[in-house]
Design an enzyme around this catalytic site. Structure first.
Site, PDB file in Angstrom:
ATOM      1  N   THR A 146       0.860  -1.194   0.000  1.00 22.77           N
ATOM      2  CA  THR A 146       0.000   0.000   0.000  1.00 22.77           C
ATOM      3  C   THR A 146       0.892   1.238   0.000  1.00 22.77           C
ATOM      4  O   THR A 146       1.295   1.709  -1.050  1.00 22.77           O
ATOM      5  CB  THR A 146      -0.966  -0.001   1.200  1.00 22.77           C
ATOM      6  N   LYS A 169       3.910  -6.886   3.906  1.00 16.29           N
ATOM      7  CA  LYS A 169       3.634  -5.495   3.564  1.00 16.29           C
ATOM      8  C   LYS A 169       3.482  -4.716   4.854  1.00 16.29           C
ATOM      9  O   LYS A 169       3.043  -5.241   5.886  1.00 16.29           O
ATOM     10  CB  LYS A 169       2.388  -5.348   2.684  1.00 16.29           C
ATOM     11  N   THR A 180       0.221  -2.777  11.108  1.00 16.82           N
ATOM     12  CA  THR A 180      -0.512  -2.761   9.852  1.00 16.82           C
ATOM     13  C   THR A 180       0.264  -3.593   8.840  1.00 16.82           C
ATOM     14  O   THR A 180       0.849  -3.083   7.895  1.00 16.82           O
ATOM     15  CB  THR A 180      -0.776  -1.341   9.339  1.00 16.82           C
ATOM     16  N   GLU A 260       6.849   5.105   7.081  1.00 13.60           N
ATOM     17  CA  GLU A 260       6.449   6.284   6.314  1.00 13.60           C
ATOM     18  C   GLU A 260       7.223   7.531   6.741  1.00 13.60           C
ATOM     19  O   GLU A 260       7.109   7.986   7.875  1.00 13.60           O
ATOM     20  CB  GLU A 260       4.945   6.512   6.474  1.00 13.60           C
ATOM     21  N   ASN A 379       0.421  11.025   6.496  1.00 13.54           N
ATOM     22  CA  ASN A 379      -0.734  10.514   7.229  1.00 13.54           C
ATOM     23  C   ASN A 379      -1.830  11.554   7.401  1.00 13.54           C
ATOM     24  O   ASN A 379      -2.948  11.212   7.786  1.00 13.54           O
ATOM     25  CB  ASN A 379      -0.287   9.948   8.571  1.00 13.54           C
ATOM     26  N   SER A 384      -7.102  11.130   1.110  1.00 15.71           N
ATOM     27  CA  SER A 384      -7.527  12.138   0.130  1.00 15.71           C
ATOM     28  C   SER A 384      -6.878  11.883  -1.233  1.00 15.71           C
ATOM     29  O   SER A 384      -5.996  11.075  -1.365  1.00 15.71           O
ATOM     30  CB  SER A 384      -7.174  13.520   0.618  1.00 15.71           C
TER      31      SER A 384
END
Length: 384
Positions: A146, A169, A180, A260, A379, A384
């Site tokens: 993702t 992942k 996650t 991230e 994040n 969006s």
């Protein structure tokens, strides 16, 4: 170096159109046997996605013949239709590969509370089945990503002749009790389900459960281990656990390194603890401390933030004897200033934090990352 490194497994990854980007988004991993022994662990989050609910029931008997995974949607809090889609996915895989739906694990990842196309997913499953091959492991690993910047694979072959391979992942939103993450592990060892379960739980406790990127848990976390038995090798418990742990460790560190927006990968080792639980509590407290993580991002060797985080725990220690080192520099000795913090080099990506509680002989390591502007930006606009 993939989920098909172990003999007896085929995999595929295809594009079904679930992602707006048009990237691959459906993966299938099939165990061709002769064994179908399996074990799995799932998120401890009480808010769980439909695939987790399904898969926990499916894997409870220690038998799994296939795993189907999609990115582009978590299928979580999507109502009765969402669970019906999970069931339909398992039923279709079962029909295609000759299994009962109850022997199929289903995994999903993506946005929570957003429905996605039933027709596209099921068409993707058919395409994945048509594309199954021993060489399809990397394609499957790509299809489950993702926000990952790259796909993640690992494999280890034990000298006795059995192999453990896997894919994962995950990038951020990593916390103790799984994260996650979706992880599929495979082995060609000939091992019954109860021994697989013991090895997997020991491995995840020492690896994935010690990864804490941002203190956040997800709703879809799944780590599945399937055994084909093709090698004919039945390893001892120690050999099996060691090899499964090695693959999980490799994948867990790949998850941290891809967190991230992270600039630093941080290993927090707590020694001198009265017991392992104390070492873990202290390590996790430091890893969860946003002030400490922001300081590392800013290349600021502010060891006071480490001390403050230690002080929030119930671990056994005397504050006046604590030692703290940052990248090999003993910045705190005996609860007082040690070497000059200016000597700490925080430019390299890897950061080592060493805490000695002087309360016992136990130790543990937690892996985390720094808190950056890029993490906040990514994040803040994720949906969006």
């Amino acid at each position: 170096m993939s989920v098909t490194a172990a003999a007896g497994f085929r995999a595929a990854g295809v594009t079904a159109g679930l992602k707006a980007s048009g990237a691959p988004d459906v993966a299938l991993v099939v165990n061709d046997g002769p064994s179908d022994a399996a074990a799995a662990v799932y998120t401890s989050n009480r808010c769980r996605a439909h695939p987790v609910t399904w898969s926990q029931a499916a894997s409870a008997d220690g038998r799994v013949g296939a795993a189907v995974l999609n990115s582009g949607g978590a299928n979580c809090f999507t109502g009765p239709d969402g669970f019906a889609l999970t069931r339909a996915t398992a039923e279709l895989v079962g029909d295609l590969v000759g299994l009962g739906a109850e022997d199929v694990v289903v995994c999903s990842t993506g946005l929570i509370g957003v429905a996605f196309s039933r027709e596209r997913l099921l068409a993707g499953v058919r395409d994945a089945h048509a594309s199954l091959s021993r060489g399809g492991g990397s394609d499957a690993a790509v299809a489950i990503t993702t926000t990952d910047s790259h796909h993640k694979e690992a494999a280890v072959t034990h000298p006795s002749g059995f192999t453990v391979g896997g894919m994962a992942k995950g990038a951020g939103m990593l916390a103790p009790s799984l994260a996650t993450m979706l992880v599929v592990l495979t082995t060609d060892a000939d091992v019954p389900a109860p021994r697989l379960d013991a090895a997997l739980r020991a491995a995840t406790a020492a690896t994935f459960d010690r990864v804490d990127s941002d203190g956040c848990q997800s709703t879809n976390d799944t780590v599945l281990l399937m055994a084909s038995g093709v090698s004919g090798v039945t390893p001892g418990d120690a050999e099996l656990t060691e090899t499964v742990t090695a693959v999980c460790h490799d994948l867990a560190l790949q998850l941290v390194r891809d967190a991230e927006g992270a600039d630093h990968d941080i290993a927090i080792t707590v020694t001198g603890a009265a017991d392992e639980a104390d070492a873990l509590e202290v390590g996790r407290s430091i890893a969860a401390n946003n002030l400490f993580k922001a300081a590392i991002f800013g290349r600021d060797p502010n060891w006071g933030r480490v001390m403050a985080a230690i002080g929030t725990t119930s671990a056994a220690f005397d504050p006046l004897v604590l030692d703290v080192s940052l990248n090999g520099v003993a910045v705190c000795r005996g609860g007082a200033p040690g070497e000059d913090p200016a000597a700490v080099d925080l430019e390299p990506r890897d950061v080592a934090v060493l805490v000695d509680l002087h309360a016992g002989t136990c130790e543990a390591t937690i892996w985390t990352n720094d808190l950056t502007h890029a993490y906040v930006h990514e994040n803040s606009a994720y949906s969006s």
